[in-house]
Structures are given as C-alpha cells and as structure tokens.
Design an enzyme around this catalytic site. Structure first.
Site, PDB file in Angstrom:
ATOM      1  N   GLU A  40       1.490  -1.535  -0.035  1.00 52.10           N
ATOM      2  CA  GLU A  40       0.000  -0.025   0.069  1.00 52.10           C
ATOM      3  C   GLU A  40       0.880   0.999   0.069  1.00 52.10           C
ATOM      4  OE1 GLU A  40      -2.520   1.252  -0.317  1.00 52.10           O
ATOM      5  OE2 GLU A  40      -3.487   1.907   1.120  1.00 52.10           O
ATOM      6  N   ASP A  41       0.499   2.431  -0.465  1.00 53.74           N
ATOM      7  CA  ASP A  41       1.355   3.549  -0.400  1.00 53.74           C
ATOM      8  C   ASP A  41       1.674   4.164   0.560  1.00 53.74           C
ATOM      9  OD1 ASP A  41      -1.843   4.278  -0.268  1.00 53.74           O
ATOM     10  OD2 ASP A  41      -1.385   5.792  -2.823  1.00 53.74           O
ATOM     11  N   ILE A  42       0.084   4.686   1.334  1.00 57.72           N
ATOM     12  CA  ILE A  42       0.482   5.055   2.953  1.00 57.72           C
ATOM     13  C   ILE A  42      -0.951   4.862   3.960  1.00 57.72           C
ATOM     14  CG2 ILE A  42      -1.782   6.812   2.064  1.00 57.72           C
ATOM     15  CD1 ILE A  42       0.121   9.113   3.601  1.00 57.72           C
ATOM     16  N   ASP A  44      -3.072   5.366   6.582  1.00 53.12           N
ATOM     17  CA  ASP A  44      -3.686   6.755   7.464  1.00 53.12           C
ATOM     18  C   ASP A  44      -4.090   7.008   8.712  1.00 53.12           C
ATOM     19  OD1 ASP A  44      -3.514   9.899   6.890  1.00 53.12           O
ATOM     20  OD2 ASP A  44      -5.504   9.266   6.039  1.00 53.12           O
ATOM     21  N   THR A  45      -5.927   6.628   8.466  1.00 51.29           N
ATOM     22  CA  THR A  45      -6.607   6.337   8.900  1.00 51.29           C
ATOM     23  C   THR A  45      -6.467   5.548   9.147  1.00 51.29           C
ATOM     24  OG1 THR A  45      -8.898   5.809   7.773  1.00 51.29           O
ATOM     25  CG2 THR A  45      -7.980   8.305   8.333  1.00 51.29           C
ATOM     26  N   GLY A  46      -5.906   4.645   8.459  1.00 53.06           N
ATOM     27  CA  GLY A  46      -5.977   2.524   9.006  1.00 53.06           C
ATOM     28  C   GLY A  46      -7.380   1.816   8.440  1.00 53.06           C
ATOM     29  N   THR A  58      -8.206   1.227   5.006  1.00 51.46           N
ATOM     30  CA  THR A  58      -8.847   0.615   4.202  1.00 51.46           C
ATOM     31  C   THR A  58      -7.637  -0.966   4.520  1.00 51.46           C
ATOM     32  OG1 THR A  58      -8.359   2.325   2.704  1.00 51.46           O
ATOM     33  CG2 THR A  58      -7.932   0.956   1.879  1.00 51.46           C
ATOM     34  N   LYS A  63       1.673   7.754   8.553  1.00 52.71           N
ATOM     35  CA  LYS A  63       1.213   9.162   9.120  1.00 52.71           C
ATOM     36  C   LYS A  63       0.462   8.990   9.914  1.00 52.71           C
ATOM     37  CE  LYS A  63      -0.915  12.464   5.516  1.00 52.71           C
ATOM     38  NZ  LYS A  63      -1.879  12.619   4.737  1.00 52.71           N
ATOM     39  N   PHE A 115      -0.540  17.219   3.474  1.00 54.80           N
ATOM     40  CA  PHE A 115      -1.507  15.620   2.136  1.00 54.80           C
ATOM     41  C   PHE A 115      -0.322  15.823   1.209  1.00 54.80           C
ATOM     42  CE2 PHE A 115      -3.670  14.664  -1.318  1.00 54.80           C
ATOM     43  CZ  PHE A 115      -4.683  13.911  -0.676  1.00 54.80           C
ATOM     44  N   VAL A 116      -0.154  14.443   1.091  1.00 54.77           N
ATOM     45  CA  VAL A 116       1.493  15.015   0.301  1.00 54.77           C
ATOM     46  C   VAL A 116       0.969  13.522  -1.319  1.00 54.77           C
ATOM     47  CG1 VAL A 116       3.205  14.651   1.669  1.00 54.77           C
ATOM     48  CG2 VAL A 116       2.126  12.050   0.992  1.00 54.77           C
ATOM     49  N   ARG A 131       0.449  12.389 -10.030  1.00 54.17           N
ATOM     50  CA  ARG A 131       0.737  11.553  -9.351  1.00 54.17           C
ATOM     51  C   ARG A 131       1.941  10.904 -10.095  1.00 54.17           C
ATOM     52  NH1 ARG A 131      -2.819   7.098  -7.112  1.00 54.17           N
ATOM     53  NH2 ARG A 131      -5.189   7.924  -8.137  1.00 54.17           N
TER      54      ARG A 131
HETATM   55  P1  IMP Z   1      -6.836   5.389   4.795  1.00 54.37           P
HETATM   56  O1  IMP Z   1      -7.848   3.808   4.846  1.00 54.37           O
HETATM   57  O2  IMP Z   1      -7.095   6.651   5.197  1.00 54.37           O
HETATM   58  O3  IMP Z   1      -5.508   4.982   6.053  1.00 54.37           O
HETATM   59  O4  IMP Z   1      -5.746   5.644   3.741  1.00 54.37           O
HETATM   60  C1  IMP Z   1      -5.429   4.983   2.823  1.00 54.37           C
HETATM   61  C2  IMP Z   1      -5.682   5.937   1.564  1.00 54.37           C
HETATM   62  O5  IMP Z   1      -5.558   7.010   1.688  1.00 54.37           O
HETATM   63  C3  IMP Z   1      -4.292   5.117   0.904  1.00 54.37           C
HETATM   64  O6  IMP Z   1      -4.240   4.458   0.007  1.00 54.37           O
HETATM   65  C4  IMP Z   1      -3.991   6.639   0.117  1.00 54.37           C
HETATM   66  O7  IMP Z   1      -4.967   6.432  -1.476  1.00 54.37           O
HETATM   67  C5  IMP Z   1      -4.868   8.012   0.474  1.00 54.37           C
HETATM   68  N1  IMP Z   1      -4.568   9.228   1.450  1.00 54.37           N
HETATM   69  C6  IMP Z   1      -4.185   9.300   2.625  1.00 54.37           C
HETATM   70  N2  IMP Z   1      -3.313  10.087   2.264  1.00 54.37           N
HETATM   71  C7  IMP Z   1      -2.578  10.626   1.591  1.00 54.37           C
HETATM   72  C8  IMP Z   1      -2.290  11.651   1.446  1.00 54.37           C
HETATM   73  O8  IMP Z   1      -1.659  12.576   2.325  1.00 54.37           O
HETATM   74  N3  IMP Z   1      -1.966  11.912   0.287  1.00 54.37           N
HETATM   75  C9  IMP Z   1      -2.341  11.136  -1.156  1.00 54.37           C
HETATM   76  N4  IMP Z   1      -3.291   9.738  -1.042  1.00 54.37           N
HETATM   77  C10 IMP Z   1      -3.694   9.911   0.754  1.00 54.37           C
HETATM   78 MG    MG Z   2      -4.236   4.275  -2.177  1.00 51.97          MG
END
Ligand code: IMP
Ligand code: MG
Length: 207
Positions: free
Chosen positions: A123-125, A127-129, A131, A155, A178-179, A191
C-alpha cells in the site's frame, strides 16, 4: 528488519533545489522526500523482505491500486528480491479529495487466489487505517497462510482509535501533511511527480 525513517521533524525542501516538472511546481509547498531517498529506502525494504521470506515458495505480492503502483514496481521488480512470488492487483477507494469517506470499496480481484499463500499487501500510505483494516479482514476470509503489510508511508497522527493492524515494512513516517507524487494523488493528479511533495493547502481547499 530495518526501521522506517522518521521525517516528521525534517524541513520541507524548497523546490529550487531539485528538478521538478513545471506541471506540478506551482501547486507544491516543497519536497518532503526526494526520489533518491525513496529509491534507497525501497531497495532496503526489498532486501528485508527477501531475507524474511528466504526459501518461501508461496509468496503472493498484492498491490493496492492506484497509489501503490509505483512503490510496488520498485519493491518487487527489484534485483534484491531474491525469491519466487506471484503478483496481483486490487483496487480500493475511500477518498474524495483529501477526505476519507469512511466507506472502503474493494474491487478487481479474485481473492480465491490468496488461499494458502503468504500474502504481502503493498500500500502507498497507512493513514486513518480504514483501507488496510477492511482489506486485511477480507483477505483473512480466504484463508491465506499469513498476511503482512508493506507501506511506503505511515502518517500516525491520523490513525483512528481502535485500528489494531501494524504494517511490518514501512518506508517513512511522515507528518500530517497531504502528500503527492511517486504514485500518490490528489483527485487523480500529481502521480507522476518523481519526488514526494507536499501539496499547498490552497490547492485542496479550493476544490
Ligand atoms: P486510510 O484508509 O485512511 O488509511 O487511507 C489510505 C488511502 O488514502 C491511501 O491508500 C491513499 O490512497 C489515501 N491517502 C491518505 N493520505 C494521503 C495523502 O497524504 N496523499 C495521497 N493519498 C493519501
Ligand atoms: Mg491508495
């Protein structure tokens, strides 16, 4: 296994120091991680995985599209990856602009392929967790032998309480900015930026 690099206290690098395509320049605050630094770190994670999975013959590398495409390529199509593996891609979406909608959609993958496999979700990032929580839960239903997560970025400030998964392989720990770039997008743009850049707040606030 190597620890992630924590860049939370590092200065954002001014755009004048690196080549950045004109297409992206005016929307960026600066560069958080250069492409060279990303490359060096991804090579190390490839070595880590290759050592941890030594002699494993049922590794399945699952790419979470679209954001992880670039990281996945550099990580697995890497000469340091000294082991056999199968590849596959799935698609998740929960974002609209810079806000997670909370409703994670998972598509484009036959999960039966993961039965009995040692799965690494790329996965790329983190974040909240949301996904990765939804995705790993779904994968577990198909009885893989094991599941680990490799993500380029973490993050931690954004994590929702109650998220109990922990990626084994992490490239960098980043601040709550936000990156974009190296595959990551804002509304499907940026991208192609080679570095990891920080988007100006005014860019995502106006849309
Ligand atoms: P989560 O479900 O909130 O953990 O989000 C994960 C998904 O949100 C990642 O797969 C990204 O596609 C997107 N995302 C979260 N933060 C960023 C960011 O800073 N830049 C671009 N995409 C992000
Ligand atoms: Mg993603």
């Amino acid at each position: 296994m190597s620890k992630p690099i924590d860049v939370r206290n590092m200065n954002i690098i001014d755009l004048e120091h690196y080549f950045v395509s004109q297409v992206y320049k005016e929307d960026l605050l600066g560069i958080l991680i250069s492409k060279g630094q990303i490359k060096s770190r991804v090579d190390k994670i490839a070595e880590d995985i290759s050592k941890d999975y030594d002699k494993v013959d049922n590794l399945f590398a699952l790419c979470v599209l679209d954001g992880a495409m670039r990281f996945y390529n550099d990580l697995f199509f890497n000469e340091r990856m000294n082991l056999p593996f199968q590849i596959g891609t799935c698609r998740t979406s929960s974002y609209s602009g810079t806000e997670s909608t909370g409703d994670v959609k998972i598509a484009s993958f036959n999960f039966n392929r993961l039965a009995g496999k040692k799965v690494i979700v790329v996965e790329d990032i983190f974040d909240t967790g949301r996904t990765l929580t939804a995705l790993t839960k779904q994968i577990e239903e198909y009885k893989p032998q094991s599941i680990e997560i490799a993500c380029l970025l973490d993050k931690p400030e954004r994590r929702l309480s109650g998220v109990d998964i922990k990626p084994k392989y992490v490239g960098f720990i980043i601040p709550d900015n936000f990156v974009v770039g190296y595959g990551l997008d804002f509304n499907d743009q940026y991208r192609g930026l080679q570095h990891l850049g920080v988007l100006k707040e005014e860019v995502y606030k106006k849309k």
